[in-house]
Design a protein around this motif. Structure first.
Motif, PDB file in Angstrom:
ATOM      1  N   ALA A  90      31.968  29.853  34.195  1.00  0.00           N
ATOM      2  CA  ALA A  90      32.167  30.047  35.626  1.00  0.00           C
ATOM      3  C   ALA A  90      30.925  29.604  36.391  1.00  0.00           C
ATOM      4  N   THR A  91      31.103  29.397  37.687  1.00  0.00           N
ATOM      5  CA  THR A  91      29.959  29.173  38.567  1.00  0.00           C
ATOM      6  C   THR A  91      29.629  30.479  39.284  1.00  0.00           C
ATOM      7  N   LYS A  92      28.507  30.487  39.977  1.00  0.00           N
ATOM      8  CA  LYS A  92      28.091  31.685  40.706  1.00  0.00           C
ATOM      9  C   LYS A  92      29.028  32.008  41.857  1.00  0.00           C
ATOM     10  N   TYR A  93      29.898  31.071  42.204  1.00  0.00           N
ATOM     11  CA  TYR A  93      30.856  31.287  43.286  1.00  0.00           C
ATOM     12  C   TYR A  93      32.140  31.969  42.803  1.00  0.00           C
ATOM     13  N   ALA A  94      32.236  32.222  41.508  1.00  0.00           N
ATOM     14  CA  ALA A  94      33.481  32.730  40.918  1.00  0.00           C
ATOM     15  C   ALA A  94      33.554  34.255  40.969  1.00  0.00           C
ATOM     16  N   SER A  95      33.538  34.812  42.161  1.00  0.00           N
ATOM     17  CA  SER A  95      33.753  36.252  42.291  1.00  0.00           C
ATOM     18  C   SER A  95      35.221  36.566  42.007  1.00  0.00           C
ATOM     19  N   VAL A  96      35.488  37.788  41.616  1.00  0.00           N
ATOM     20  CA  VAL A  96      36.834  38.158  41.166  1.00  0.00           C
ATOM     21  C   VAL A  96      37.310  39.414  41.885  1.00  0.00           C
ATOM     22  N   LYS A  97      38.629  39.530  42.000  1.00  0.00           N
ATOM     23  CA  LYS A  97      39.228  40.690  42.664  1.00  0.00           C
ATOM     24  C   LYS A  97      40.645  40.896  42.146  1.00  0.00           C
ATOM     25  N   LEU A  98      40.985  42.141  41.842  1.00  0.00           N
ATOM     26  CA  LEU A  98      42.368  42.509  41.515  1.00  0.00           C
ATOM     27  C   LEU A  98      42.947  43.184  42.752  1.00  0.00           C
ATOM     28  N   SER A  99      43.614  42.419  43.592  1.00  0.00           N
ATOM     29  CA  SER A  99      44.013  42.879  44.923  1.00  0.00           C
ATOM     30  C   SER A  99      45.407  43.509  44.980  1.00  0.00           C
ATOM     31  N   GLU A 100      46.084  43.591  43.844  1.00  0.00           N
ATOM     32  CA  GLU A 100      47.504  43.958  43.860  1.00  0.00           C
ATOM     33  C   GLU A 100      47.800  45.323  44.479  1.00  0.00           C
ATOM     34  N   LEU A 101      46.968  46.311  44.186  1.00  0.00           N
ATOM     35  CA  LEU A 101      47.243  47.656  44.701  1.00  0.00           C
ATOM     36  C   LEU A 101      47.219  47.677  46.229  1.00  0.00           C
ATOM     37  N   ALA A 102      46.434  46.805  46.823  1.00  0.00           N
ATOM     38  CA  ALA A 102      46.322  46.756  48.283  1.00  0.00           C
ATOM     39  C   ALA A 102      47.624  46.326  48.946  1.00  0.00           C
ATOM     40  N   ILE A 103      48.492  45.657  48.193  1.00  0.00           N
ATOM     41  CA  ILE A 103      49.792  45.271  48.748  1.00  0.00           C
ATOM     42  C   ILE A 103      50.933  46.060  48.088  1.00  0.00           C
ATOM     43  N   GLY A 104      50.580  47.151  47.431  1.00  0.00           N
ATOM     44  CA  GLY A 104      51.609  48.047  46.916  1.00  0.00           C
ATOM     45  C   GLY A 104      52.189  47.692  45.568  1.00  0.00           C
ATOM     46  N   ILE A 105      51.511  46.826  44.837  1.00  0.00           N
ATOM     47  CA  ILE A 105      52.034  46.484  43.498  1.00  0.00           C
ATOM     48  C   ILE A 105      51.096  47.077  42.454  1.00  0.00           C
ATOM     49  N   GLY A 106      50.194  46.306  41.939  1.00  0.00           N
ATOM     50  CA  GLY A 106      49.286  46.733  40.873  1.00  0.00           C
ATOM     51  C   GLY A 106      49.164  45.616  39.863  1.00  0.00           C
ATOM     52  N   PRO A 107      48.012  45.507  39.186  1.00  0.00           N
ATOM     53  CA  PRO A 107      47.808  44.422  38.212  1.00  0.00           C
ATOM     54  C   PRO A 107      48.446  44.744  36.864  1.00  0.00           C
ATOM     55  N   PHE A 108      49.742  44.970  36.891  1.00  0.00           N
ATOM     56  CA  PHE A 108      50.422  45.446  35.684  1.00  0.00           C
ATOM     57  C   PHE A 108      50.571  44.365  34.619  1.00  0.00           C
ATOM     58  N   VAL A 109      50.981  43.173  35.014  1.00  0.00           N
ATOM     59  CA  VAL A 109      51.206  42.104  34.034  1.00  0.00           C
ATOM     60  C   VAL A 109      49.888  41.566  33.496  1.00  0.00           C
ATOM     61  N   VAL A 110      48.929  41.332  34.371  1.00  0.00           N
ATOM     62  CA  VAL A 110      47.653  40.769  33.917  1.00  0.00           C
ATOM     63  C   VAL A 110      46.748  41.839  33.324  1.00  0.00           C
TER      64      VAL A 110
END
Length: 257
Positions: A128-148
């Protein structure tokens, strides 16, 4: 009006035993169902090519690796069957990576969100590069990172996965992701990252395919139930995406975009 779910591409090049699979979508490399299917099929097809020693998984563009699920497609889902089918797209890509006989090197040049974090996690060795920040945003839209979730947890552990999943609006730096085990190395620029990928690719292309396949099997030990597990998770996401909360959240996000 242009149907954005039909846009994008997946391209394959093979040179000196190294297969490069590259995907692109104009909406920050988000992934509609059509692209997810193409990506999973391409990984599976390449895995059967005797001339290929390893795979590099990458996306086009500069500062965004993958924005995750296509909001245009999410908002169009109207029933459980369609919802599960869409999220199975991510499950199929992760399982294609898991089942591949080839080692997969990830090239993450920029931000990764949701499903994009899942793709990076499904790679066997991820730059990765230093620009590769990450976020699991699913809960914020009412789902959740269930599959990943299983793929991410496998790389960073339950504690770090829980942190990302619960604090769904927080960006985590590339260096944080390296410390947790998602990324193996972080570089100042894409050019330096590509030099490192070229060096590792050369070394692996001259390694024993049989030994690499055996090593991959050991690294993925304990994931043999993921066909069933990720299908169960896809069904959960497919149900939640129909909720009023999620529909309103996605519409709000699209209005601000």
């Amino acid at each position: 009006m242009e149907d954005k779910t039909q846009l994008g591409k997946v391209e394959l090049t093979v040179e000196k035993g190294v297969a490069k699979i590259s995907f692109y979508h104009p909406a920050h490399n988000s992934l509609p169902g059509k692209l997810l299917a193409k990506l999973a099929n391409t990984i599976t097809e390449v895995s059967a090519m005797e001339a290929v020693k390893l795979i590099v998984l990458q996306s086009e563009g500069n500062r965004t690796f993958c924005a995750g699920a296509s909001f245009d497609e999410l908002i169009s889902i109207k029933d459980l069957e369609t919802g599960k089918a869409f999220f199975m797209g991510f499950a199929n890509v992760i399982n294609a990576c898991r089942k591949s006989s080839k080692l997969i090197i990830g090239r993450v040049q920029g931000k990764a969100v949701g499903g994009g974090v899942g793709l990076a996690s499904a790679c066997d060795y991820c730059f990765a590069t230093k620009y590769a920040s990450v976020k699991l945003s699913e809960l914020a839209i009412g789902i959740g990172p269930f599959v990943v979730g299983p793929a991410v947890e496998r790389k960073v552990g339950l504690s770090a996965f829980s942190q990302m999943a619960i604090n769904a609006t927080q960006w985590y730096s590339a260096e944080w992701a390296r410390e947790k085990g998602l990324f193996t190395e972080v570089f100042e620029s894409a050019e330096l990252m590509d030099e490192a990928i070229l060096k590792l690719s050369f070394n692996l292309s001259n390694s024993s395919p049989e030994a690499m396949q055996e090593l991959k099997g050991i690294c993925w030990k304990g994931t043999e139930n993921w066909d069933e597990l990720l299908a169960e998770r896809a069904a959960i996401s497919g149900r939640l995406v129909l909720s009023d909360f999620t529909v309103n959240a996605i519409n709000d996000f699209k209005a601000k975009a």
